[in-house]
Design a protein around this motif. Structure first.
Motif, PDB file in Angstrom:
ATOM      1  N   VAL A  85       0.855  -1.200   0.000  1.00 54.93           N
ATOM      2  CA  VAL A  85       0.000   0.000   0.000  1.00 54.93           C
ATOM      3  C   VAL A  85       0.884   1.240   0.000  1.00 54.93           C
ATOM      4  N   SER A  86       0.633   2.104  -0.963  1.00 55.75           N
ATOM      5  CA  SER A  86       1.386   3.360  -1.053  1.00 55.75           C
ATOM      6  C   SER A  86       0.800   4.393  -0.090  1.00 55.75           C
ATOM      7  N   GLN A  87       1.605   5.385   0.233  1.00 65.27           N
ATOM      8  CA  GLN A  87       1.127   6.486   1.075  1.00 65.27           C
ATOM      9  C   GLN A  87       0.300   7.492   0.280  1.00 65.27           C
ATOM     10  N   TYR A  88       0.279   7.321  -1.052  1.00 67.73           N
ATOM     11  CA  TYR A  88      -0.346   8.330  -1.910  1.00 67.73           C
ATOM     12  C   TYR A  88      -1.517   7.741  -2.680  1.00 67.73           C
ATOM     13  N   LYS A  89      -2.358   8.604  -3.217  1.00 70.73           N
ATOM     14  CA  LYS A  89      -3.520   8.149  -3.990  1.00 70.73           C
ATOM     15  C   LYS A  89      -3.055   7.427  -5.254  1.00 70.73           C
ATOM     16  N   PRO A  90      -3.844   6.465  -5.740  1.00 70.77           N
ATOM     17  CA  PRO A  90      -3.395   5.594  -6.842  1.00 70.77           C
ATOM     18  C   PRO A  90      -2.973   6.334  -8.106  1.00 70.77           C
ATOM     19  N   SER A  91      -3.697   7.401  -8.471  1.00 68.63           N
ATOM     20  CA  SER A  91      -3.416   8.059  -9.748  1.00 68.63           C
ATOM     21  C   SER A  91      -2.354   9.148  -9.656  1.00 68.63           C
ATOM     22  N   SER A  92      -1.693   9.289  -8.501  1.00 68.86           N
ATOM     23  CA  SER A  92      -0.733  10.376  -8.324  1.00 68.86           C
ATOM     24  C   SER A  92       0.633  10.031  -8.913  1.00 68.86           C
ATOM     25  N   VAL A  93       1.386  11.073  -9.230  1.00 65.76           N
ATOM     26  CA  VAL A  93       2.759  10.901  -9.716  1.00 65.76           C
ATOM     27  C   VAL A  93       3.621  10.278  -8.624  1.00 65.76           C
ATOM     28  N   ASP A  94       3.315  10.591  -7.365  1.00 69.51           N
ATOM     29  CA  ASP A  94       4.095  10.041  -6.247  1.00 69.51           C
ATOM     30  C   ASP A  94       4.016   8.513  -6.211  1.00 69.51           C
ATOM     31  N   THR A  95       2.822   7.969  -6.453  1.00 67.56           N
ATOM     32  CA  THR A  95       2.674   6.508  -6.466  1.00 67.56           C
ATOM     33  C   THR A  95       3.463   5.895  -7.609  1.00 67.56           C
ATOM     34  N   GLU A  96       3.495   6.580  -8.750  1.00 69.72           N
ATOM     35  CA  GLU A  96       4.295   6.090  -9.878  1.00 69.72           C
ATOM     36  C   GLU A  96       5.772   6.030  -9.488  1.00 69.72           C
ATOM     37  N   GLU A  97       6.236   7.011  -8.752  1.00 65.20           N
ATOM     38  CA  GLU A  97       7.635   7.012  -8.305  1.00 65.20           C
ATOM     39  C   GLU A  97       7.904   5.882  -7.317  1.00 65.20           C
ATOM     40  N   VAL A  98       6.912   5.569  -6.469  1.00 63.13           N
ATOM     41  CA  VAL A  98       7.061   4.443  -5.543  1.00 63.13           C
ATOM     42  C   VAL A  98       7.224   3.140  -6.319  1.00 63.13           C
ATOM     43  N   VAL A  99       6.395   2.945  -7.357  1.00 66.80           N
ATOM     44  CA  VAL A  99       6.470   1.724  -8.169  1.00 66.80           C
ATOM     45  C   VAL A  99       7.840   1.606  -8.830  1.00 66.80           C
ATOM     46  N   GLN A 100       8.328   2.717  -9.390  1.00 67.49           N
ATOM     47  CA  GLN A 100       9.627   2.677 -10.056  1.00 67.49           C
ATOM     48  C   GLN A 100      10.753   2.383  -9.060  1.00 67.49           C
ATOM     49  N   ALA A 101      10.625   2.911  -7.837  1.00 65.07           N
ATOM     50  CA  ALA A 101      11.656   2.668  -6.817  1.00 65.07           C
ATOM     51  C   ALA A 101      11.684   1.201  -6.404  1.00 65.07           C
ATOM     52  N   ILE A 102      10.511   0.590  -6.229  1.00 64.03           N
ATOM     53  CA  ILE A 102      10.459  -0.829  -5.862  1.00 64.03           C
ATOM     54  C   ILE A 102      11.034  -1.688  -6.979  1.00 64.03           C
ATOM     55  N   ARG A 103      10.699  -1.335  -8.238  1.00 69.18           N
ATOM     56  CA  ARG A 103      11.201  -2.116  -9.375  1.00 69.18           C
ATOM     57  C   ARG A 103      12.724  -1.987  -9.476  1.00 69.18           C
ATOM     58  N   ALA A 104      13.240  -0.829  -9.161  1.00 71.97           N
ATOM     59  CA  ALA A 104      14.700  -0.652  -9.194  1.00 71.97           C
ATOM     60  C   ALA A 104      15.369  -1.553  -8.162  1.00 71.97           C
ATOM     61  N   LYS A 105      14.746  -1.700  -7.000  1.00 70.20           N
ATOM     62  CA  LYS A 105      15.296  -2.600  -5.983  1.00 70.20           C
ATOM     63  C   LYS A 105      15.193  -4.053  -6.425  1.00 70.20           C
TER      64      LYS A 105
END
Length: 756
Positions: free
Chosen positions: A475-495
């Motif tokens: 679960v992200s800290q941000y709303k699903p359609s936000s740019v912040d959530t997109e950055e969370v997804v990219q950060a997890i994928r980088a890990k």
């Protein structure tokens, strides 16, 4: 080309019974096939080549009992003021509701208990239960949805505050009836343009027949080809607009040929030979734009584009054959009663009219001030395009639902109780089939994901029976359609890349939110290749049509300007919220990911309709010996009224879809409507004549070697036979149109024939 179409027009006119019955038979056949076709489900949403799709496919393979495609409903409970859901009375009512949900339909697979599954907020005021179904949302029957809503209604009646969300409520979008308003407005424009109910009715009738055949065919093939409801909606939207326009071009040219003195069958042949050529090439550009959506490699877009392209092809064929056939029945009624009465007198009241019409006057104004007009139009469109700089792409979530709907209330309650990211959880799929220690690897993955900035919560891992795949909910800290959530997804994928190198475990992020992110990225990556393909092919097509380099180049650049301005207007309304109440935008937010590519494809094809029809009239005059400036005036005298009417009709039809309850349909309707306005009135009717006036003879320059290589398609009809005209023709009545671009096509018409 013109000679073949000339013969086709005369054949259809002579064999009107056969041609009309053939099209009616095709409509009946398509209707019967659609009525007897098996019920189709919505086209499966897949994004080939993306991580989210790979994870989704792995889930289907490793967790066969999960039914990932099954519909889900979320029933959200809120405690009364000062209480919690764990209070004895409230808890009892919730448990009773959960038990009723489990038995509400044979399609219900499970309904979770909030208290055993721990789906209660920390403060105890909000809880939810997930109802999972055995079938996908489109396969749910109305009885299943009714049973769900009746259970919720009983819970409310018992005193509970209950709201309902999830895709189980998914149903066909409501149109709001405004499509019919758009058609009615188109009918008014046609009546005002032609001054005859019969002439106005023919384009509407044939467009409806074409759309009927196209949409029924899509419905009949939906199950076999996995076509969704969006395919039918787009086919209807585009088919209506181009069907009316193409028929309008033919009927208008037919009346013009009659005004020039040709007898009816010959006038019909010449109308189809000349205007029909413009219809064919305009239709080809639309088909190229729609079929070109296949380059994006998204099955849903490919099917939508193919369905709409097929409907456009039908519209072209109907305009070339059924319109001539029906005109064979109407005779003099192609004119209004007043015009028939006036022209029954010797000399005809309108036959000798030389008064300049509004199109002629506007062309003259542009020719006198080309630089000022060009700068004003370009700067105006450029200013409108400014919002594009802040364009944010995404797909709508529950926040885009109407504020008073139960879906929106459920969305807001879940955000309040569990955080904004709870409405769009990420699904972390961990493939440990090649890991030395699967459990330790998954524990390490969970810890790394949990430590990622922006992650609010990671659920305990759930392994499949084979123990080679684990599932975690993030679960992200941000709303699903936000740019912040997109950055969370990219950060997890980088890990995830480092995790695979260290442990052999492969981490993949999926779920609806991740699918939306990958969908947007894929569309962004495909936009430039798609633009190059569509504009490149259409540029070559227009070089063949106009036998010029600069005219097609000007057409393409003008299109880019109008589509950027239209996208700017979409951003201002749907993202910034300007005039949101006027257009029924409940919640401004990111622009749908597919909107730019739709705008590029559809608007380019539709814009070329006006380019081809207007400029072929200019080229016809230029080839006939007129000076470049006079050719522009001639093109506007004959074409401005028709292009104006066609544009207003398209705007009316597209605007009718703004009333849809489906955000995607609403946005496409607005975007296409405003883009047609910009392209028809500011680009084709303003920038085009200004540029041609500045270029002069250079506009029609073509290298000699290229001219020898290109086929001569004779769009102007120069190769048509020239039999003697049949005495005095019925003069075209001077009718005012919707914005004052009126006048008689008989004005100055004799010049073209005097040179033959």
């Amino acid at each position: 080309m013109a000679t073949f179409l000339y013969r086709l027009g005369k054949f259809s006119y002579r064999r009107r019974h056969f041609v009309t019955l053939l099209w009616v038979a095709l409509l009946v056949l398509a209707g019967v096939a659609a009525a007897n076709a098996p019920t189709a489900v919505d086209s499966s949403f897949s994004i080939p080549g993306t991580e989210a799709q790979k994870a989704f496919d792995l889930l289907d393979q490793r967790f066969p009992g999960m039914n990932a495609d099954g519909a889900t409903a979320r029933v959200v409970f809120k405690a009364g003021a000062g209480g919690t859901v764990r209070d004895a009375g409230t808890k009892e009512k919730i448990e009773k509701t959960v038990a009723e949900l489990k038995s509400s339909s044979p399609q219900v697979d499970s309904a979770s208990d909030p208290f055993t599954e721990k789906t209660v907020s920390e403060d105890g005021t909000i809880a939810y239960t997930s109802v999972d179904y055995k079938v996908s949302p489109p396969e749910l029957k109305d009885a299943d949805r009714d049973a769900l809503q009746e259970t919720v209604a009983r819970a409310r009646a018992s005193g509970l505050t209950v709201e309902l969300g999830g895709d189980a409520l998914q149903a066909d979008p409501e149109a709001g009836g405004t499509e019919f308003i758009g058609i009615a407005m188109a009918a008014v424009v046609l009546v005002v343009t032609f001054g005859s109910l019969v002439a106005a009715g023919l384009p509407l009738l044939t467009a409806l027949i074409g759309v009927g055949i196209g949409v029924c065919s899509v419905t009949a093939l939906a199950k076999a080809l996995d076509l969704g409801t969006d395919s039918s909606t787009l086919a209807m939207m585009i088919g209506l607009a181009v069907g009316i326009d193409y028929a309008l071009f033919i009927v208008s040219r037919y009346r013009s040929e009659l005004a020039d003195g040709w007898e009816r069958e010959e006038a019909m042949g010449r109308a189809v030979g000349a205007a029909g050529s413009a219809v064919v090439f305009a239709g080809l550009t639309v088909v190229i734009a729609l079929a070109g959506l296949a380059v994006v490699n998204l099955p849903m877009l490919t099917k939508m584009g193919g369905s709409a392209a097929g409907t456009v092809a039908i519209a072209v064929l109907i305009a070339l054959t059924m319109i001539p056939a029906l005109l064979g029945y109407v005779g003099k009624r192609v004119y209004g009663r007043r015009a028939r009465r006036e022209n029954a007198q010797p000399g005809g009241a309108t036959a000798g009219s030389t008064k300049p019409n509004a199109g002629t006057r506007w062309a003259g104004f542009v020719l006198r001030h080309p630089v000022a007009v060009l700068l004003a139009a370009v700067l105006g469109l450029g200013a409108t395009a400014i919002p594009v700089a802040s364009l944010e792409l995404g797909l709508p979530d529950g926040a885009s639902q109407p504020a008073g709907s139960t879906q929106r209330k459920a969305y807001d309650l879940l955000s309040e109780g569990f955080g904004p990211g709870f409405n769009g959880p990420l699904i972390a799929v961990v493939d440990v089939s090649h890991a030395a220690d699967p459990k330790a690897s998954v524990d390490g993955v969970a810890e790394r994901v949990r430590s990622t900035a922006g992650v609010a919560k990671v659920s305990p891992a759930m392994f499949n029976d084979a123990g080679d795949t684990a599932l975690l909910t993030v679960v992200s800290q941000y709303k699903p359609s936000s740019v912040d959530t997109e950055e969370v997804v990219q950060a997890i994928r980088a890990k995830g890349k480092g995790i695979k190198a260290d442990t052999g475990a492969e981490l993949m992020i999926s779920g609806a939110t991740a699918m939306n992110i990958d969908f947007s990225q894929k569309l962004n990556d495909a936009l430039v290749p798609y633009l190059a393909l569509v504009v490149g092919l259409a540029f070559l097509l227009l070089v063949i049509v106009f036998r010029s380099i600069l005219v097609p180049l000007k057409a393409a650049l003008g299109f880019l300007l109008s589509v950027l301005a239209a996208l700017g207007a979409v951003v201002a309304v749907f993202q910034w919220g300007w005039l949101a109440a006027v257009f029924g935008v409940e919640q401004p937010g990111p622009i749908m990911s597919m909107m730019p590519i739709f705008m590029v494809g559809l608007v380019f094809g539709l814009a070329m309709d006006y380019e081809v029809f207007l400029v072929t009239r200019m080229r016809e005059a230029y080839v006939g010996g007129e000076a470049p400036a006079q050719a522009i005036v001639t093109g506007f005298r004959h074409g401005a009224r028709v292009v104006t009417a066609a544009a207003v009709i398209m705007i009316s039809v597209f605007s009718g879809f703004i009333g849809s309850s489906e955000q995607m349909v609403k946005m496409i309707g607005f975007g296409l409507g405003i883009s047609v306005f910009f392209d028809a009135f500011l680009v084709r009717m303003t920038i085009v004549p200004a540029v041609l006036a500045l270029l002069g003879d250079k506009a029609w320059w073509l290298p000699g070697w290229l001219g020898r290589l290109l086929p001569n398609v004779d769009v102007e009809g120069a190769g048509l036979p020239s039999p003697l005209r049949a005495g005095e023709g019925l003069g075209e009545p001077e009718t005012a149109d919707l914005i004052g671009v009126g006048g008689s096509p008989a004005e100055g018409a004799g010049g073209r024939h005097s040179r033959r």
